[in-house]
Motif scaffolding. Sequence first.
Motif, PDB file in Angstrom:
ATOM      1  N   PHE A  97       0.845  -1.192   0.000  1.00  0.00           N
ATOM      2  CA  PHE A  97       0.000   0.000   0.000  1.00  0.00           C
ATOM      3  C   PHE A  97       0.880   1.242   0.000  1.00  0.00           C
ATOM      4  CE2 PHE A  97       0.743  -1.209   4.394  1.00  0.00           C
ATOM      5  CZ  PHE A  97       1.098  -0.008   4.992  1.00  0.00           C
ATOM      6  N   ASP A  98       0.248   2.356  -0.328  1.00  0.00           N
ATOM      7  CA  ASP A  98       0.903   3.660  -0.251  1.00  0.00           C
ATOM      8  C   ASP A  98       0.345   4.397   0.949  1.00  0.00           C
ATOM      9  OD1 ASP A  98       2.414   3.274  -2.557  1.00  0.00           O
ATOM     10  OD2 ASP A  98       0.807   4.006  -3.849  1.00  0.00           O
ATOM     11  N   ALA A  99       1.210   5.164   1.590  1.00  0.00           N
ATOM     12  CA  ALA A  99       0.791   6.002   2.715  1.00  0.00           C
ATOM     13  C   ALA A  99       1.344   7.401   2.494  1.00  0.00           C
ATOM     14  CB  ALA A  99       1.301   5.435   4.032  1.00  0.00           C
ATOM     15  N   GLN A 100       0.505   8.383   2.764  1.00  0.00           N
ATOM     16  CA  GLN A 100       0.887   9.780   2.597  1.00  0.00           C
ATOM     17  C   GLN A 100       1.154  10.399   3.959  1.00  0.00           C
ATOM     18  OE1 GLN A 100      -1.984  12.221   0.628  1.00  0.00           O
ATOM     19  NE2 GLN A 100      -0.569  13.928   0.430  1.00  0.00           N
ATOM     20  N   ILE A 101       2.275  11.091   4.066  1.00  0.00           N
ATOM     21  CA  ILE A 101       2.574  11.848   5.281  1.00  0.00           C
ATOM     22  C   ILE A 101       1.731  13.115   5.211  1.00  0.00           C
ATOM     23  CG2 ILE A 101       4.357  13.078   6.571  1.00  0.00           C
ATOM     24  CD1 ILE A 101       6.349  11.025   5.235  1.00  0.00           C
ATOM     25  N   THR A 102       0.873  13.296   6.202  1.00  0.00           N
ATOM     26  CA  THR A 102      -0.056  14.424   6.194  1.00  0.00           C
ATOM     27  C   THR A 102       0.405  15.571   7.078  1.00  0.00           C
ATOM     28  OG1 THR A 102      -1.336  13.365   7.948  1.00  0.00           O
ATOM     29  CG2 THR A 102      -2.042  12.973   5.660  1.00  0.00           C
ATOM     30  N   GLU A 103       1.334  15.288   7.979  1.00  0.00           N
ATOM     31  CA  GLU A 103       1.880  16.339   8.842  1.00  0.00           C
ATOM     32  C   GLU A 103       3.224  15.860   9.365  1.00  0.00           C
ATOM     33  OE1 GLU A 103       0.518  19.174  12.554  1.00  0.00           O
ATOM     34  OE2 GLU A 103      -0.335  17.182  12.410  1.00  0.00           O
ATOM     35  N   GLN A 104       4.180  16.764   9.344  1.00  0.00           N
ATOM     36  CA  GLN A 104       5.493  16.431   9.884  1.00  0.00           C
ATOM     37  C   GLN A 104       6.111  17.700  10.445  1.00  0.00           C
ATOM     38  OE1 GLN A 104       7.712  13.728   7.492  1.00  0.00           O
ATOM     39  NE2 GLN A 104       9.649  14.209   8.473  1.00  0.00           N
ATOM     40  N   ILE A 105       6.406  17.659  11.744  1.00  0.00           N
ATOM     41  CA  ILE A 105       7.039  18.783  12.439  1.00  0.00           C
ATOM     42  C   ILE A 105       8.263  18.221  13.142  1.00  0.00           C
ATOM     43  CG2 ILE A 105       6.766  20.588  14.183  1.00  0.00           C
ATOM     44  CD1 ILE A 105       3.674  20.269  13.735  1.00  0.00           C
ATOM     45  N   PRO A 106       9.462  18.653  12.729  1.00  0.00           N
ATOM     46  CA  PRO A 106      10.682  18.100  13.333  1.00  0.00           C
ATOM     47  C   PRO A 106      10.655  18.140  14.866  1.00  0.00           C
ATOM     48  CG  PRO A 106      11.249  19.398  11.422  1.00  0.00           C
ATOM     49  CD  PRO A 106       9.772  19.615  11.666  1.00  0.00           C
ATOM     50  N   ASP A 107      11.079  17.023  15.443  1.00  0.00           N
ATOM     51  CA  ASP A 107      11.171  16.813  16.888  1.00  0.00           C
ATOM     52  C   ASP A 107       9.824  16.823  17.596  1.00  0.00           C
ATOM     53  OD1 ASP A 107      13.902  16.656  16.475  1.00  0.00           O
ATOM     54  OD2 ASP A 107      14.298  18.686  17.192  1.00  0.00           O
ATOM     55  N   GLU A 108       8.712  16.807  16.837  1.00  0.00           N
ATOM     56  CA  GLU A 108       7.392  16.818  17.460  1.00  0.00           C
ATOM     57  C   GLU A 108       6.490  15.684  17.004  1.00  0.00           C
ATOM     58  OE1 GLU A 108       5.183  20.479  17.571  1.00  0.00           O
ATOM     59  OE2 GLU A 108       7.002  21.644  17.918  1.00  0.00           O
ATOM     60  N   ARG A 109       6.259  15.559  15.664  1.00  0.00           N
ATOM     61  CA  ARG A 109       5.268  14.586  15.215  1.00  0.00           C
ATOM     62  C   ARG A 109       5.403  14.254  13.742  1.00  0.00           C
ATOM     63  NH1 ARG A 109       0.400  16.133  17.108  1.00  0.00           N
ATOM     64  NH2 ARG A 109      -0.855  15.036  15.596  1.00  0.00           N
ATOM     65  N   VAL A 110       4.930  13.060  13.403  1.00  0.00           N
ATOM     66  CA  VAL A 110       4.772  12.619  12.021  1.00  0.00           C
ATOM     67  C   VAL A 110       3.406  11.934  11.963  1.00  0.00           C
ATOM     68  CG1 VAL A 110       5.633  11.152  10.159  1.00  0.00           C
ATOM     69  CG2 VAL A 110       7.265  12.219  11.737  1.00  0.00           C
ATOM     70  N   ALA A 111       2.542  12.390  11.045  1.00  0.00           N
ATOM     71  CA  ALA A 111       1.213  11.797  10.880  1.00  0.00           C
ATOM     72  C   ALA A 111       1.067  11.300   9.446  1.00  0.00           C
ATOM     73  CB  ALA A 111       0.123  12.824  11.205  1.00  0.00           C
ATOM     74  N   TRP A 112       0.247  10.261   9.260  1.00  0.00           N
ATOM     75  CA  TRP A 112       0.085   9.676   7.927  1.00  0.00           C
ATOM     76  C   TRP A 112      -1.286   9.028   7.794  1.00  0.00           C
ATOM     77  CZ3 TRP A 112       2.377   7.403  12.004  1.00  0.00           C
ATOM     78  CH2 TRP A 112       1.940   6.130  12.361  1.00  0.00           C
ATOM     79  N   ALA A 166      18.552  11.502   8.361  1.00  0.00           N
ATOM     80  CA  ALA A 166      17.542  12.444   8.854  1.00  0.00           C
ATOM     81  C   ALA A 166      16.839  13.114   7.693  1.00  0.00           C
ATOM     82  CB  ALA A 166      18.196  13.502   9.740  1.00  0.00           C
ATOM     83  N   TRP A 167      15.574  13.433   7.905  1.00  0.00           N
ATOM     84  CA  TRP A 167      14.849  14.317   7.010  1.00  0.00           C
ATOM     85  C   TRP A 167      14.070  15.249   7.918  1.00  0.00           C
ATOM     86  CZ3 TRP A 167       9.819  15.828   5.575  1.00  0.00           C
ATOM     87  CH2 TRP A 167       9.775  16.601   4.413  1.00  0.00           C
ATOM     88  N   ARG A 168      14.446  16.529   7.910  1.00  0.00           N
ATOM     89  CA  ARG A 168      13.895  17.470   8.872  1.00  0.00           C
ATOM     90  C   ARG A 168      12.949  18.479   8.223  1.00  0.00           C
ATOM     91  NH1 ARG A 168      15.479  16.735  13.783  1.00  0.00           N
ATOM     92  NH2 ARG A 168      14.943  18.851  14.393  1.00  0.00           N
ATOM     93  N   GLY A 169      12.400  18.119   7.074  1.00  0.00           N
ATOM     94  CA  GLY A 169      11.452  19.018   6.420  1.00  0.00           C
ATOM     95  C   GLY A 169      10.121  19.064   7.150  1.00  0.00           C
ATOM     96  N   ASN A 170       9.375  20.128   6.912  1.00  0.00           N
ATOM     97  CA  ASN A 170       8.025  20.282   7.464  1.00  0.00           C
ATOM     98  C   ASN A 170       6.997  19.874   6.427  1.00  0.00           C
ATOM     99  OD1 ASN A 170       8.172  21.409  10.160  1.00  0.00           O
ATOM    100  ND2 ASN A 170       9.039  23.232   9.214  1.00  0.00           N
ATOM    101  N   VAL A 171       5.964  19.217   6.885  1.00  0.00           N
ATOM    102  CA  VAL A 171       4.793  18.939   6.062  1.00  0.00           C
ATOM    103  C   VAL A 171       3.628  19.518   6.848  1.00  0.00           C
ATOM    104  CG1 VAL A 171       3.298  17.177   5.070  1.00  0.00           C
ATOM    105  CG2 VAL A 171       5.787  16.828   5.109  1.00  0.00           C
ATOM    106  N   ASP A 172       2.967  20.518   6.253  1.00  0.00           N
ATOM    107  CA  ASP A 172       1.846  21.168   6.933  1.00  0.00           C
ATOM    108  C   ASP A 172       0.574  20.354   6.781  1.00  0.00           C
ATOM    109  OD1 ASP A 172       3.434  23.322   7.728  1.00  0.00           O
ATOM    110  OD2 ASP A 172       3.094  24.372   5.833  1.00  0.00           O
TER     111      ASP A 172
END
Length: 153
Positions: free
Chosen positions: A58-73, A143-149
């Motif tokens: 399956f494919d999963a999309q990262i919907t939010e990513q804030i370095p040192d805080e959270r990753v949502a998908w 590491a990947w420290r980009g933001n995903v809003d």
Amino acid sequence: MSTVTESVDVNVPIHTVYNQWTQFAEFPEFMEGVEEVNQVTDTMTHWRVKMAGVTREFDAQITEQIPDERVAWHSTEGPEHAGVVTFHRTGPDTTRVTTQMDVDPEGFLENVADKAGLLKRRAKSDLKRFKEFIESRGRETGAWRGNVDRPEP
């Protein structure tokens, strides 16, 4: 839909823990049943997993990513699931990692595994192995420290 929430305290600084978590291709090293994860784009991953003897892709999309805080998908096809992992500094060199996943098991065997508590046990074991994985190294493999809003509703 089943919700599984688990946490683990890791004796490594938060930036190291977060950086390692963003290395999705390393997940098979500590996640049972995860055979392969490919990062297709900054926000899209492709997974091959095995659960209850059944292989799924399956494919999963990262919907939010804030370095040192959270990753949502969330999944975009295949087995329906979504989740978030959060990172909390609990001391100068300690971090609490909490995962929350909403999973909709497909098929008879996956539903039986879910009802038997396999998903919860697997999440707990995966976090324990992640702790051992990062603590034994003391540093991240990348590491990947980009933001995903988060998308607008």
